[in-house]
Each structure stands twice: as C-alpha cells, then as structure tokens.
Design a protein around this motif. Structure first.
Motif, short mmCIF file in Angstrom:
data_model
loop_
_atom_site.label_atom_id
_atom_site.label_comp_id
_atom_site.label_asym_id
_atom_site.label_seq_id
_atom_site.Cartn_x
_atom_site.Cartn_y
_atom_site.Cartn_z
N PRO A 163 0.84 -1.20 0.00
CA PRO A 163 0.00 0.00 0.00
C PRO A 163 0.88 1.25 0.00
N VAL A 164 0.49 2.22 -0.82
CA VAL A 164 1.23 3.48 -0.93
C VAL A 164 0.24 4.63 -0.71
N GLN A 165 0.52 5.43 0.31
CA GLN A 165 -0.35 6.55 0.65
C GLN A 165 -0.15 7.69 -0.35
N CYS A 166 -1.25 8.26 -0.81
CA CYS A 166 -1.16 9.36 -1.79
C CYS A 166 -0.84 10.68 -1.09
N GLU A 167 0.31 10.73 -0.45
CA GLU A 167 0.73 11.93 0.24
C GLU A 167 2.23 12.14 0.04
N TYR A 168 2.67 13.31 0.42
CA TYR A 168 4.09 13.66 0.30
C TYR A 168 4.94 12.61 1.01
N PHE A 169 6.11 12.30 0.52
CA PHE A 169 7.01 11.26 1.04
C PHE A 169 6.47 9.84 0.80
N ALA A 170 5.47 9.70 -0.07
CA ALA A 170 4.86 8.38 -0.30
C ALA A 170 5.88 7.34 -0.73
N LEU A 171 6.82 7.74 -1.60
CA LEU A 171 7.77 6.78 -2.15
C LEU A 171 9.01 6.64 -1.27
N GLU A 172 9.06 7.45 -0.21
CA GLU A 172 10.22 7.38 0.68
C GLU A 172 10.19 6.02 1.39
N GLY A 173 11.28 5.31 1.35
CA GLY A 173 11.35 4.03 2.05
C GLY A 173 10.95 2.83 1.20
N ILE A 174 10.29 3.09 0.06
CA ILE A 174 9.86 1.96 -0.77
C ILE A 174 11.07 1.23 -1.34
N SER A 175 12.13 1.98 -1.66
CA SER A 175 13.33 1.33 -2.21
C SER A 175 13.93 0.36 -1.18
N LYS A 176 13.82 0.72 0.11
CA LYS A 176 14.31 -0.16 1.18
C LYS A 176 13.48 -1.45 1.24
N LEU A 177 12.16 -1.29 1.13
CA LEU A 177 11.27 -2.46 1.13
C LEU A 177 11.55 -3.34 -0.09
N LEU A 178 11.72 -2.72 -1.26
CA LEU A 178 11.99 -3.48 -2.48
C LEU A 178 13.32 -4.22 -2.38
N ASN A 179 14.28 -3.60 -1.72
CA ASN A 179 15.57 -4.26 -1.52
C ASN A 179 15.41 -5.47 -0.60
N THR A 180 14.61 -5.31 0.46
CA THR A 180 14.33 -6.43 1.38
C THR A 180 13.66 -7.58 0.62
N ILE A 181 12.68 -7.24 -0.22
CA ILE A 181 11.97 -8.26 -1.02
C ILE A 181 12.96 -8.98 -1.94
N LYS A 182 13.86 -8.20 -2.53
CA LYS A 182 14.87 -8.78 -3.43
C LYS A 182 15.77 -9.77 -2.68
N ILE A 183 16.20 -9.40 -1.48
CA ILE A 183 17.07 -10.27 -0.67
C ILE A 183 16.32 -11.55 -0.28
N ILE A 184 15.06 -11.38 0.16
CA ILE A 184 14.26 -12.55 0.57
C ILE A 184 14.04 -13.48 -0.63
N LYS A 185 13.79 -12.88 -1.79
CA LYS A 185 13.59 -13.68 -3.02
C LYS A 185 14.85 -14.47 -3.37
N SER A 186 16.01 -13.86 -3.18
CA SER A 186 17.25 -14.55 -3.56
C SER A 186 17.72 -15.56 -2.52
N LYS A 187 17.41 -15.30 -1.24
CA LYS A 187 17.95 -16.15 -0.17
C LYS A 187 16.95 -17.11 0.47
N LEU A 188 15.66 -16.70 0.54
CA LEU A 188 14.70 -17.45 1.37
C LEU A 188 13.45 -17.93 0.62
N ASN A 189 13.00 -17.14 -0.35
CA ASN A 189 11.71 -17.45 -0.97
C ASN A 189 11.71 -17.04 -2.45
N PRO A 190 12.30 -17.90 -3.31
CA PRO A 190 12.45 -17.55 -4.72
C PRO A 190 11.14 -17.27 -5.45
N LYS A 191 10.01 -17.80 -4.92
CA LYS A 191 8.74 -17.61 -5.64
C LYS A 191 8.04 -16.29 -5.29
N LEU A 192 8.59 -15.52 -4.36
CA LEU A 192 7.94 -14.27 -3.93
C LEU A 192 7.85 -13.27 -5.08
#
Length: 273
Positions: A163-192
């Motif tokens: 979920p992304v709030q339609c407000e200022y700073f909405a995209l702030e931190g999303i790159s961190k979450l996407l990086n976490t998802i990328k790490i989990i996909k490569s190390k723990l859950n390839p189907k994510l």
C-alpha cells in the motif's frame, strides 16, 4: 474423480492451494491494516474462503474484525513460540468464509525469542503449511517494520501487496522495502512476487494526490493496481465498530473500492497454480 486418483494420475496441480499474500510497508499509516480487513471481507463476500493472519503486535486487524483481543487465549504468538497447533488460533468473524488468526502484544518480544530457533526466518511458513490448502486466500497483515516477523511473513508469502499513501514522502522508504523483497527472493523465498502497488487515501481533488499517482504509475507501471482506495469517512469509522466497511456501510465508497480490488485480484489470479 476422487482426489487420490487425481494425484496418482499426475494431476497434483488441480488440487488447489491458497495464495498467501502479505501486505507490507515499513512506513506506518499507509493503510495496510485497513486494506487487509476490507480486502479479506470483500473476497469472502465474493465467495472465497479467506484467512487473515494478524502479524502486527498492535493487533488492529484483530479488533477491526470484531475479535476481543483481551480474551484471546491463542494467537499467532503461541503458534510461533509455543508451537501451538495453528487450528487452535483460528477464530471466525461476522462474515461467512472469513477467519482470522489474531495477534497479541506479546508479539513485540517474539523477535528476541526467535533468535535461537532453527530456520527462524521460516517459522510462520511452517505454522501456515498445514492449513494453506483450506483457504483460497491467506492475507498477512505485517507490522510497520522490516524486522524478523516481517521477514517471516514475506518468506511465507507467494506475493506482496504494497500500500502506498497518496501523500508527500509516499515513495520514501519503498526502495528499502523493495531491496528487502529482493534479498528474501534470492535467499529465502524464490517464488515471492509483487502482487501490486495499491494507492490508498486518494483524494482526486488534490493536485498532490494526482502527482503521486502519476509518479507511482511511472515508476512501477503494470505493477500498480487499477483500483485506487479513496479517502472515505465510513472506511475510517468502521474499525472502531469492529466491522469491515462492507458490513458497516455497504454502499460507501470504501466498500465499493475494496470490492473492486477483490475482483481485480481474483481476475489476476484466475490461472494461479
């Protein structure tokens, strides 16, 4: 044809497994819990069998679906730490076909208690395994952090709604979450996979909301849900009554938005597994 004959005939794929979808964003206040409650209720209204897993110590999804968390004697915490049978933690709700595994404030300390466990990133996956084929959808409401519990949720999930709030700073931190998802996909859950980015708290009258919408669409293109969750008073009021908005006011914008989202997800997953 009996199920065992299907298996022996090599048609294992026909036997359905529930899709596990985590709702995650380490930024608080973006509408994760509101979306979890109301998407789950909408999917159940559309005759899907749905389980909500409340993995946030604040337990707002639990109370928002009418569970009195003061009297809960078995929650996701007991399943993780005490290895309690997951079926003992499943509670029914006011909507037919919608169940919930509630949370508890004790979950705050669970991350420390889990540090000594084997395969500590896969505990929730193991908890949900025995029941995953009993539901069409399992929605996990993650806490606003990227700690061990959220890592567990993403490791257990087939996909993630952001979920992304339609407000200022909405995209702030999303790159961190996407990086976490990328790490989990490569190390723990390839189907994510990313199920989609969901724009929440949208007010079409505000230029900023439209700019955020355009920016998210430009960044993530077809990964953005067509459905947008608009700002809506009834949607904000319903959790205090322990009801999803579809029971609180079925004609409200919030109710219609979440039904549209549920239909979009059902259509998108028509051929899943």
């Amino acid at each position: 044809m009996p199920q065992n004959m299907l298996v022996s005939a090599g048609f294992q794929d026909i036997i359905s497994m529930g899709k596990i979808i985590a709702l995650a964003n380490q930024k608080g206040g973006v509408g994760k819990t509101t979306t979890t409650i109301n998407l789950a209720a909408s999917l159940a209204t559309l005759e899907k069998k749905v389980l909500v897993v409340d993995a946030d110590p604040q337990a707002n999804a639990s109370s928002g679906l009418g569970v009195d968390i003061k009297v809960v004697d078995c929650s996701i915490y007991e399943c993780i730490i005490d290895h309690t049978d997951v079926r003992e933690a499943i509670y029914t709700t006011d909507i037919e076909g919608l169940d919930i595994i509630p949370s508890h404030i004790d979950l705050v300390g669970a991350e420390i208690e889990m540090l000594n466990l084997d395969n500590r990133e896969k505990v929730i996956k193991k908890v949900l395994a025995p029941i995953s084929d009993e539901y069409d959808y399992i929605l996990i409401d993650c806490s606003p952090s990227l700690g061990l519990i959220t890592v567990n949720c993403l490791t257990a999930a087939d996909s993630v709604i952001i979920p992304v709030q339609c407000e200022y700073f909405a995209l702030e931190g999303i790159s961190k979450l996407l990086n976490t998802i990328k790490i989990i996909k490569s190390k723990l859950n390839p189907k994510l996979e990313i199920e989609g980015f969901l724009l929440t708290m949208y007010d079409s009258r505000l230029r900023l909301a439209n700019q955020i919408y355009d920016e998210v669409k430009r960044h993530f293109q077809e990964l953005v849900f067509k459905t947008v969750i608009q700002r809506n008073v009834k949607l904000s009021e319903s959790p205090s009554h322990g009801l999803p908005v579809i029971l609180y006011d079925a004609d409200s914008t919030g109710s219609k938005n979440h039904l549209a989202l549920a239909r979009e997800i059902i259509n998108k997953n028509a051929n899943w597994k």
